[in-house]
Design a protein around this motif. Sequence first.
Motif, PDB file in Angstrom:
ATOM      1  N   GLY A  99     -59.363   4.008  15.794  1.00  0.00           N
ATOM      2  CA  GLY A  99     -60.505   3.428  16.488  1.00  0.00           C
ATOM      3  C   GLY A  99     -60.716   1.958  16.181  1.00  0.00           C
ATOM      4  N   THR A 100     -60.370   1.536  14.982  1.00  0.00           N
ATOM      5  CA  THR A 100     -60.491   0.122  14.627  1.00  0.00           C
ATOM      6  C   THR A 100     -59.567  -0.717  15.510  1.00  0.00           C
ATOM      7  N   ASP A 101     -58.332  -0.249  15.686  1.00  0.00           N
ATOM      8  CA  ASP A 101     -57.409  -0.943  16.593  1.00  0.00           C
ATOM      9  C   ASP A 101     -57.985  -0.988  18.000  1.00  0.00           C
ATOM     10  N   LEU A 102     -58.546   0.128  18.451  1.00  0.00           N
ATOM     11  CA  LEU A 102     -59.086   0.194  19.811  1.00  0.00           C
ATOM     12  C   LEU A 102     -60.194  -0.832  20.013  1.00  0.00           C
ATOM     13  N   ASP A 103     -61.115  -0.929  19.065  1.00  0.00           N
ATOM     14  CA  ASP A 103     -62.206  -1.898  19.202  1.00  0.00           C
ATOM     15  C   ASP A 103     -61.674  -3.323  19.356  1.00  0.00           C
ATOM     16  N   TYR A 104     -60.761  -3.707  18.484  1.00  0.00           N
ATOM     17  CA  TYR A 104     -60.181  -5.049  18.537  1.00  0.00           C
ATOM     18  C   TYR A 104     -59.385  -5.254  19.822  1.00  0.00           C
ATOM     19  N   GLU A 105     -58.546  -4.294  20.157  1.00  0.00           N
ATOM     20  CA  GLU A 105     -57.676  -4.426  21.325  1.00  0.00           C
ATOM     21  C   GLU A 105     -58.469  -4.440  22.633  1.00  0.00           C
ATOM     22  N   MET A 106     -59.589  -3.737  22.682  1.00  0.00           N
ATOM     23  CA  MET A 106     -60.427  -3.765  23.887  1.00  0.00           C
ATOM     24  C   MET A 106     -60.988  -5.170  24.112  1.00  0.00           C
ATOM     25  N   GLN A 107     -61.390  -5.836  23.047  1.00  0.00           N
ATOM     26  CA  GLN A 107     -61.874  -7.214  23.177  1.00  0.00           C
ATOM     27  C   GLN A 107     -60.767  -8.123  23.693  1.00  0.00           C
ATOM     28  N   MET A 108     -59.581  -7.986  23.100  1.00  0.00           N
ATOM     29  CA  MET A 108     -58.442  -8.809  23.533  1.00  0.00           C
ATOM     30  C   MET A 108     -58.081  -8.519  24.990  1.00  0.00           C
ATOM     31  N   ALA A 109     -58.082  -7.246  25.355  1.00  0.00           N
ATOM     32  CA  ALA A 109     -57.742  -6.864  26.734  1.00  0.00           C
ATOM     33  C   ALA A 109     -58.748  -7.470  27.710  1.00  0.00           C
ATOM     34  N   GLY A 110     -60.013  -7.453  27.350  1.00  0.00           N
ATOM     35  CA  GLY A 110     -61.032  -8.045  28.209  1.00  0.00           C
ATOM     36  C   GLY A 110     -60.835  -9.536  28.388  1.00  0.00           C
ATOM     37  N   MET A 111     -60.555 -10.227  27.307  1.00  0.00           N
ATOM     38  CA  MET A 111     -60.308 -11.674  27.387  1.00  0.00           C
ATOM     39  C   MET A 111     -59.063 -11.964  28.226  1.00  0.00           C
ATOM     40  N   ASN A 112     -57.995 -11.207  27.964  1.00  0.00           N
ATOM     41  CA  ASN A 112     -56.759 -11.424  28.719  1.00  0.00           C
ATOM     42  C   ASN A 112     -56.944 -11.109  30.202  1.00  0.00           C
ATOM     43  N   ALA A 113     -57.724 -10.081  30.510  1.00  0.00           N
ATOM     44  CA  ALA A 113     -57.969  -9.717  31.916  1.00  0.00           C
ATOM     45  C   ALA A 113     -58.754 -10.809  32.626  1.00  0.00           C
TER      46      ALA A 113
END
Length: 168
Positions: A99-113
């Motif tokens: 879940g820690t990876d998911l939280d961080y990666e969701m932020q990155m995915a949003g920025m990249n999108a």
Amino acid sequence: MIRTALYPGSFDPVTNGHLDILHQSLALADRVVVAIGIHPGKSPMFGFEERVEMIHASARDAFGEADSERISVISFDNLVVETARRLGARYLVRGLRDGTDLDYEMQMAGMNATLAPDIRTVFMPASPEVRHITATLVRQIAKMGGDITAFVPGPVAGRLKARAQGLE
């Protein structure tokens, strides 16, 4: 049209966890580009060329010649979406351990999108047997003389042990 996925990271060194995500990526795309991020402020244990060699050797051992030929390795020092665009990659591959990876990666995915709406981030869950592996922990275990063979591919184990013990 060839489907290209970009799998960015430091891969210092490549671990069995990385290979797990790379294997899953080969099922998604015709071509997978492993993109090694180069950061001037960081001092990796292995140089870029060494990481390229270890990734290629590990992929050949794990996936065979045909699938390993679908993998290329590059370096990048800019925004990952810029690199993806330049290569024609439609997907950014990100591995998730917890879940820690998911939280961080969701932020990155949003920025990249926001920066590149045409490039999709694809999350791949790590397989249970490799979920606990991180390159940081593997390097620490190696530096302390521990057995890292369960965490890294064969082509990496000897080099990592020698480097961590100051023999290389």
